[in-house]
Design a protein around this motif. Structure first.
Motif, mmCIF file in Angstrom:
data_model
loop_
_atom_site.group_PDB
_atom_site.id
_atom_site.type_symbol
_atom_site.label_atom_id
_atom_site.label_comp_id
_atom_site.label_asym_id
_atom_site.label_seq_id
_atom_site.Cartn_x
_atom_site.Cartn_y
_atom_site.Cartn_z
ATOM 1 N N CYS A 1 -5.060 5.674 1.849
ATOM 2 C CA CYS A 1 -4.662 5.149 0.339
ATOM 3 C C CYS A 1 -5.933 4.340 0.118
ATOM 4 O O CYS A 1 -5.795 3.718 -1.135
ATOM 5 N N ASN B 1 0.788 -1.270 -0.005
ATOM 6 C CA ASN B 1 -0.003 -0.025 -0.092
ATOM 7 C C ASN B 1 0.762 1.258 0.015
ATOM 8 O O ASN B 1 1.930 1.301 -0.732
ATOM 9 N N CYS B 2 0.547 2.153 0.863
ATOM 10 C CA CYS B 2 1.137 3.539 0.662
ATOM 11 C C CYS B 2 2.370 3.447 1.532
ATOM 12 O O CYS B 2 3.502 4.542 1.469
ATOM 13 N N CYS C 1 0.515 2.021 6.213
ATOM 14 C CA CYS C 1 -0.331 1.269 6.859
ATOM 15 C C CYS C 1 -0.136 -0.357 6.413
ATOM 16 O O CYS C 1 -0.853 -1.200 7.068
ATOM 17 N N CYS D 1 -7.095 3.968 5.852
ATOM 18 C CA CYS D 1 -5.884 4.557 5.629
ATOM 19 C C CYS D 1 -6.238 5.361 4.476
ATOM 20 O O CYS D 1 -7.205 5.158 3.875
HETATM 21 ZN ZN ZN Z 1 -2.280 3.259 3.296
#
Ligand code: ZN
Ligand code: SF4
Length: 354
Positions: free
Chosen positions: A324, A293-294, A297, A322
């Motif tokens: 994202c 993910n980003c 998270c 999150c």
């Molecule tokens: Zn995230």
């Protein structure tokens, strides 16, 4: 072609295979007689969490990888022309480290039931060597799951893992280049069911050329299909391995591994199918080449996935949020609108030269 299958398909295969063969020539005798890797982890037998002893044996490798190979597979870089004696020395070294774990997993980066990788006499001896193990799990392509080959194992102490990857014939052939069909898998699965040998089916999350949304839908349909034959289904998000077709697409921004949100969605929506356990233990999770993910998270979400893989409780994912997640939802829509599976973000922000 399925909706969501991207149009561009550049196959660069021959160079990758010769790279594997060069690697084989470099190995010394000592390497041939040493397992690729050994470690301990947890797994489950009949609902009980147990210690598992994992061995990756160096073998001649998967015959299909030598011929054409699956688009995401780089396992044959660890294969070599080992003899039966080499295999026996590897096993003796592994046995020295074995601490009577209840489960033993023997991987060969190919098929345990292929006589060219593991001769049937060695297979039989493995069951004697690891007599303390209640279960020995190994992997095989379906063409080797035959009554003749099953005579060389102890069905009551065995479990077989088959990499079906996708229950969609077209995706299996065009995107994964699996070299077998869904009905080949089904035939093998039914034979294992007949022998009461537990089947673990591996599914591939986000084969190349699929959009994020098409990948999600494909994985869900595949879970539904495989659950009817399997004791467990493992959802394996693509991890971009070296010297693979997937890597060549990824390098040019024409492929991105799935987002962790997609994996969670598959596990949430796919849970509770028959008596089948649904699990995921993503290799490369949180890294650029793996499901990610980003970056903020990833750890938290991967930890929830690990917990779910044992508890089977979708509430493990409750409250996970999150920023994202918005990006993920947009990705699900945008790629399908653009009819492309390329890495939209990278293509838009980086100056990628083909
Ligand atoms: Zn995230
Ligand atoms: S069948 Fe398995 S080991 Fe063989 S090429 Fe495909 S993924 Fe790799």
């Amino acid at each position: 072609m399925q909706p969501g299958l991207a149009a561009s398909r550049k196959i660069v295969n021959v160079a990758l295979l010769s790279c594997v063969d060069q690697n084989m020539a470099k190995l010394r005798k000592e390497d041939l007689q040493t397992p690729v890797s050994i470690w301990r982890e947890k797994d489950m037998i009949n609902g009980e969490k147990v210690d598992a002893f994992v061995i990756i044996l160096r073998t001649t490798g998967c015959w299909w990888a030598h011929k054409k190979g699956c688009t995401m597979c780089g396992y044959n870089t660890v294969s070599a022309p080992v003899t039966e004696e080499d295999l026996r020395v590897q096993l003796a070294k592994a046995l020295e480290k074995y601490a009577n774990e209840k489960m033993v997993k023997i991987y060969t980066s190919g098929s345990f039931l292929d006589d060219h990788e593991i001769p049937s006499a060695v297979r039989k001896d493995i069951f004697t060597m690891f007599s303390a193990a209640a279960r020995i799990l190994f992997e095989s392509r379906p063409e080797f799951v035959t009554a003749e080959n099953l005579a060389s194992i102890e069905p009551a102490r065995s479990a077989v893992a088959i990499g079906l990857e996708s229950a969609n014939e077209e995706i299996l052939r065009r995107c994964i280049r699996k070299g077998f069909t869904v009905s080949d898998y089904e035939q093998a699965a039914k034979l294992l069911n007949e022998y009461r040998i537990p089947l673990r089916t591996y599914l591939l999350l986000k084969p190349p050329y699929l959009t994020e949304k098409a990948a999600l839908e494909d994985a869900l349909a595949s879970v539904q299909y495989a659950a009817q034959f399997s004791e467990s289904v493992s959802v394996n998000p693509v991890n971009v391995q070296r010297n693979t077709l997937v890597e060549s697409l990824w390098t040019k921004g024409n492929y991105a591994p799935p987002m962790i949100w997609t994996l969670i969605e598959v596990l949430k929506a796919g849970s509770g199918k028959a008596e089948c356990r649904l699990l995921s233990s993503p290799s490369g999770g949180g890294a650029a080449r793996g499901v990610h993910n980003c970056g903020q998270c990833d750890k938290k979400l991967l930890s929830a996935i690990e917990k779910f893989s044992y508890s089977q409780d979708p509430s493990e994912f409750a409250g996970l949020e999150c920023e994202c997640q918005h990006e993920w939802k947009a990705l699900l829509e945008l790629q399908d609108l653009m009819f492309t599976g390329v890495d939209v973000k990278r293509q838009a922000t980086e100056n990628i030269i083909e």
